[in-house]
Enzyme design. Structure first.
Site, PDB file in Angstrom:
ATOM      1  N   THR A 206       0.828  -1.207   0.000  1.00 42.49           N
ATOM      2  CA  THR A 206       0.000   0.000   0.000  1.00 42.49           C
ATOM      3  C   THR A 206       0.861   1.256   0.000  1.00 42.49           C
ATOM      4  O   THR A 206       1.994   1.259   0.493  1.00 42.49           O
ATOM      5  CB  THR A 206      -0.918   0.039   1.236  1.00 42.49           C
ATOM      6  OG1 THR A 206      -0.122   0.004   2.427  1.00 42.49           O
ATOM      7  CG2 THR A 206      -1.889  -1.126   1.225  1.00 42.49           C
ATOM      8  N   ASN A 208       0.866   4.771   1.691  1.00 45.11           N
ATOM      9  CA  ASN A 208       0.286   5.450   2.844  1.00 45.11           C
ATOM     10  C   ASN A 208       0.224   6.943   2.567  1.00 45.11           C
ATOM     11  O   ASN A 208       1.256   7.570   2.292  1.00 45.11           O
ATOM     12  CB  ASN A 208       1.106   5.173   4.098  1.00 45.11           C
ATOM     13  CG  ASN A 208       0.984   3.738   4.565  1.00 45.11           C
ATOM     14  OD1 ASN A 208       0.247   3.446   5.497  1.00 45.11           O
ATOM     15  ND2 ASN A 208       1.683   2.834   3.908  1.00 45.11           N
ATOM     16  N   GLU A 255      -4.585   4.166   3.412  1.00 46.36           N
ATOM     17  CA  GLU A 255      -3.682   3.289   2.664  1.00 46.36           C
ATOM     18  C   GLU A 255      -4.325   2.857   1.356  1.00 46.36           C
ATOM     19  O   GLU A 255      -5.468   2.410   1.342  1.00 46.36           O
ATOM     20  CB  GLU A 255      -3.334   2.054   3.503  1.00 46.36           C
ATOM     21  CG  GLU A 255      -2.688   2.378   4.832  1.00 46.36           C
ATOM     22  CD  GLU A 255      -2.432   1.135   5.659  1.00 46.36           C
ATOM     23  OE1 GLU A 255      -1.693   0.253   5.178  1.00 46.36           O
ATOM     24  OE2 GLU A 255      -2.991   1.038   6.766  1.00 46.36           O
TER      25      GLU A 255
END
Length: 309
Positions: A206, A208, A255
């Protein structure tokens, strides 16, 4: 569009002016801007929006913890596409709030903006303690030789209702309603920062997102289908807003897992357009259960995107 302060606006051409915070620059605001621009073109004037930052409630009601639909940069980017000629961003302070109505009109509307016409809502109030009304503005217009065009009650009410509905929809995670009233996809803009790397361990790396503006309204916790443009490429993905309860997260995070995208974008500022909410954030019994749910989320997101296209 020309972005200016009042300090560097003196001496420019005459203008037709509207005034407001224009948070969200939604479909109701767009009607006002269209009328402003049409009037300016018809009278060979500059279409000018006088807006304020910080939001007046941030200054006058510091305990209100107001959250805005747009950051200032987001609002500017949206307005740049509207056809507006001049955007004046005035710093709102307690000192400014104490200006009397006549001082505001004389010193800003007339002397600085050189208004030949002001387009304003029927219930607009201005000046110290917001005591002056459109009736007062018309009287000042006769004194200082500018016209006043009143936006009807129906249009102003439409603006108010849509703002309320947008905020409520975002707080509930109802992106379809929010985006309908905005006239565009609600956005989050921030810098990609390093996280704990837990997504990568589950094969769902992911990005962030850190949003510096603490006043930015963040929609309801949950999983969303999103879109972004990175390095001139449109990419889609799914995003989680929440506390990652399955892995005992202790702070809210945003995320994004992008589909078919593996570039290093740490430190890059990106905009995320939010399309649809898939589900609530849920605490799972194990990381394995969470991973299975992420598979389902991706399938559901891809199915939504196929239908959307």
């Amino acid at each position: 569009m020309i972005k200016k302060t009042l300090a560097d606006n003196s001496g420019t051409g005459f203008s037709v002016v509207t005034i407001g915070t224009f948070d969200g620059v939604h479909v109701g605001h767009r009607k006002i801007l269209e009328r402003l621009i049409e009037s300016a073109r018809a009278n060979n004037l500059k279409s000018t929006l006088l807006t304020f930052f910080p939001h007046p409630r941030m200054v006058l009601q510091q305990d209100a913890d107001i959250k805005l639909i747009n950051t200032l940069d987001e609002k500017i980017a949206i307005l740049e596409k509207s056809g507006l000629e001049q955007l004046i961003i005035y710093p709102f302070t307690r000192e400014f709030s104490r200006l009397t109505a006549i001082e505001f009109v004389r010193d800003i509307i007339v002397d600085k903006l050189r208004a030949r016409k002001v387009i304003i809502g029927y219930d607009h109030r201005f000046g110290r303690n917001r005591t002056a009304t459109i009736k007062d503005l018309r009287e000042y217009g006769e004194t200082y030789e500018f016209d006043v065009e009143e936006i009807g009650v129906e249009e102003v009410d439409a603006v108010s209702v849509s703002s309320t509905k947008i905020r409520r929809a975002l707080e509930e995670g109802d992106m379809e309603t929010a985006n309908q009233y905005l006239g565009y996809d609600f956005m989050l803009t921030g810098e990609v920062v390093k996280g704990k790397g837990l997504g990568k361990q589950m094969r769902y790396p992911t990005a962030n997102l850190h949003i510096a503006e603490t006043y930015k309204l963040i929609p309801a916790k949950g999983v969303y289908v999103v879109k972004s443009e990175i390095d001139d490429r449109v990419v889609y993905g799914m995003m989680n807003i929440g506390f990652n309860p399955t892995v005992n997260g202790d702070r809210q995070s945003i995320e994004i897992h992008f589909f078919d995208f593996d570039r290093d974008i740490y430190g890059k500022k990106i905009r995320i357009d939010m399309l649809k909410r898939l589900r609530d954030e849920v605490r799972f019994d194990s990381v394995e259960s969470l991973t299975l749910q992420l598979h389902k989320d991706k399938e559901n997101a891809l199915e939504y995107l196929r239908e959307r296209r």
